[in-house]
Design a protein around this motif. Structure first.
Motif, PDB file in Angstrom:
ATOM      1  N   UNK A  58       0.851  -1.593   0.274  1.00 40.59           N
ATOM      2  CA  UNK A  58      -0.296  -0.478  -0.203  1.00 40.59           C
ATOM      3  C   UNK A  58       0.948   1.473  -0.540  1.00 40.59           C
ATOM      4  N   UNK A  59       2.236   1.299   0.522  1.00 40.16           N
ATOM      5  CA  UNK A  59       2.962   2.600   0.377  1.00 40.16           C
ATOM      6  C   UNK A  59       3.510   2.252  -0.733  1.00 40.16           C
ATOM      7  N   UNK A  60       4.461   1.910  -1.053  1.00 37.31           N
ATOM      8  CA  UNK A  60       5.477   1.667  -1.665  1.00 37.31           C
ATOM      9  C   UNK A  60       4.766   1.486  -3.097  1.00 37.31           C
ATOM     10  N   UNK A  61       5.941   2.572  -4.134  1.00 37.47           N
ATOM     11  CA  UNK A  61       5.273   2.363  -5.226  1.00 37.47           C
ATOM     12  C   UNK A  61       6.523   1.333  -6.253  1.00 37.47           C
ATOM     13  N   UNK A  86      13.317   1.077  -7.328  1.00 39.96           N
ATOM     14  CA  UNK A  86      13.021   1.136  -5.517  1.00 39.96           C
ATOM     15  C   UNK A  86      12.480  -0.623  -5.261  1.00 39.96           C
ATOM     16  N   UNK A  87      11.842  -1.410  -5.703  1.00 45.46           N
ATOM     17  CA  UNK A  87      11.862  -2.870  -5.686  1.00 45.46           C
ATOM     18  C   UNK A  87      12.989  -3.245  -5.336  1.00 45.46           C
ATOM     19  N   UNK A  88      14.352  -3.313  -6.116  1.00 43.21           N
ATOM     20  CA  UNK A  88      15.336  -4.078  -6.159  1.00 43.21           C
ATOM     21  C   UNK A  88      16.139  -3.006  -4.900  1.00 43.21           C
ATOM     22  N   UNK A  89      15.869  -1.682  -4.858  1.00 39.05           N
ATOM     23  CA  UNK A  89      16.437  -1.628  -3.429  1.00 39.05           C
ATOM     24  C   UNK A  89      15.581  -2.288  -1.590  1.00 39.05           C
ATOM     25  N   UNK A  90      14.338  -1.999  -2.120  1.00 44.40           N
ATOM     26  CA  UNK A  90      13.645  -1.951  -1.098  1.00 44.40           C
ATOM     27  C   UNK A  90      13.549  -3.802  -1.070  1.00 44.40           C
ATOM     28  N   UNK A  91      13.821  -5.020  -1.425  1.00 44.07           N
ATOM     29  CA  UNK A  91      13.417  -6.156  -1.832  1.00 44.07           C
ATOM     30  C   UNK A  91      15.429  -6.538  -1.322  1.00 44.07           C
TER      31      UNK A  91
END
Length: 201
Positions: free
Chosen positions: A30-33, A39-44
């Motif tokens: 819900x909070x992340x684009x 961004x997904x790579x960094x988060x992952x």
């Protein structure tokens, strides 16, 4: 048995942990684009390195992110960390020394992978810095060229150049036309004087 999100857990503690992870997954979605692959790579990689998820619910979410990153063409496969999977609590090595050795090896592999990811991130940052310096250099060159053109235009003043060519030509034409009219007027006056002198004889 305790059920959470379609999974069954043997202990209440495991079920509570799984429920927390399910809430965490919902919050992240819900909070992340999730449309920006960088961004997904960094988060992952942060989620994997910090070992945030350990139940099948969290690991399933990590697997979704991993598959998404693998389908993104410009994400390097080496940048995507593997998902660490630990043995369930009841299945442990009989030998405590062997258990410690396996845990240390797993920790060492994760640290090495995290190091590779950090180096990759530093390399990307260097690339961006290089591009920034090159673009700044060219921006300064172009700005200096534009300022130079304005200075030349200002200093040229009355000289004919591309900027004032049209107005210069019009001014010359108007001057030539007025000089021509003056000459014509003088010639007409001179002819009248000659006619008057001839008429007086």
């Amino acid at each position: 048995m305790y059920k959470v999100e379609g999974y069954e857990f043997e202990t209440k503690k495991q079920a509570e942990l799984a429920q927390k992870e399910a809430e965490g997954v919902r919050y992240i979605k819900n909070q992340t684009g999730m449309k920006d692959p960088e961004l997904v790579l960094d988060l992952y990689n942060k989620l994997v390195t910090r070992e945030v998820f350990v139940t099948p619910i969290g690991i399933g979410f990590l697997r979704e992110l991993q598959e998404y990153l693998h389908t993104t063409p410009y994400i390097r496969k080496e940048s995507i960390m593997p998902i660490p999977v630990y043995r369930p609590e009841p299945v442990a090595e009989e030998n405590p020394k062997e258990e410690r050795k396996i845990q240390q090896q797993a920790k060492k592999r994760m640290e090495e992978k995290a190091k590779v990811v950090r180096q990759d991130q530093r390399r990307k940052n260097r690339d961006y810095k290089m591009l920034f310096h090159v673009s700044t250099f060219f921006a300064v060159i172009f700005a200096a060229g534009i300022v130079g053109m304005f200075v030349i235009t200002f200093l040229s003043g009355n000289n004919v150049n591309i900027m004032n060519y049209e107005s210069s030509v019009i001014d010359k034409y108007e001057t030539w036309e007025s000089e021509l009219q003056e000459r014509e007027q003088r010639i007409l006056e001179r002819e009248r004087e000659l006619e008057e002198q001839e008429g007086a004889r």
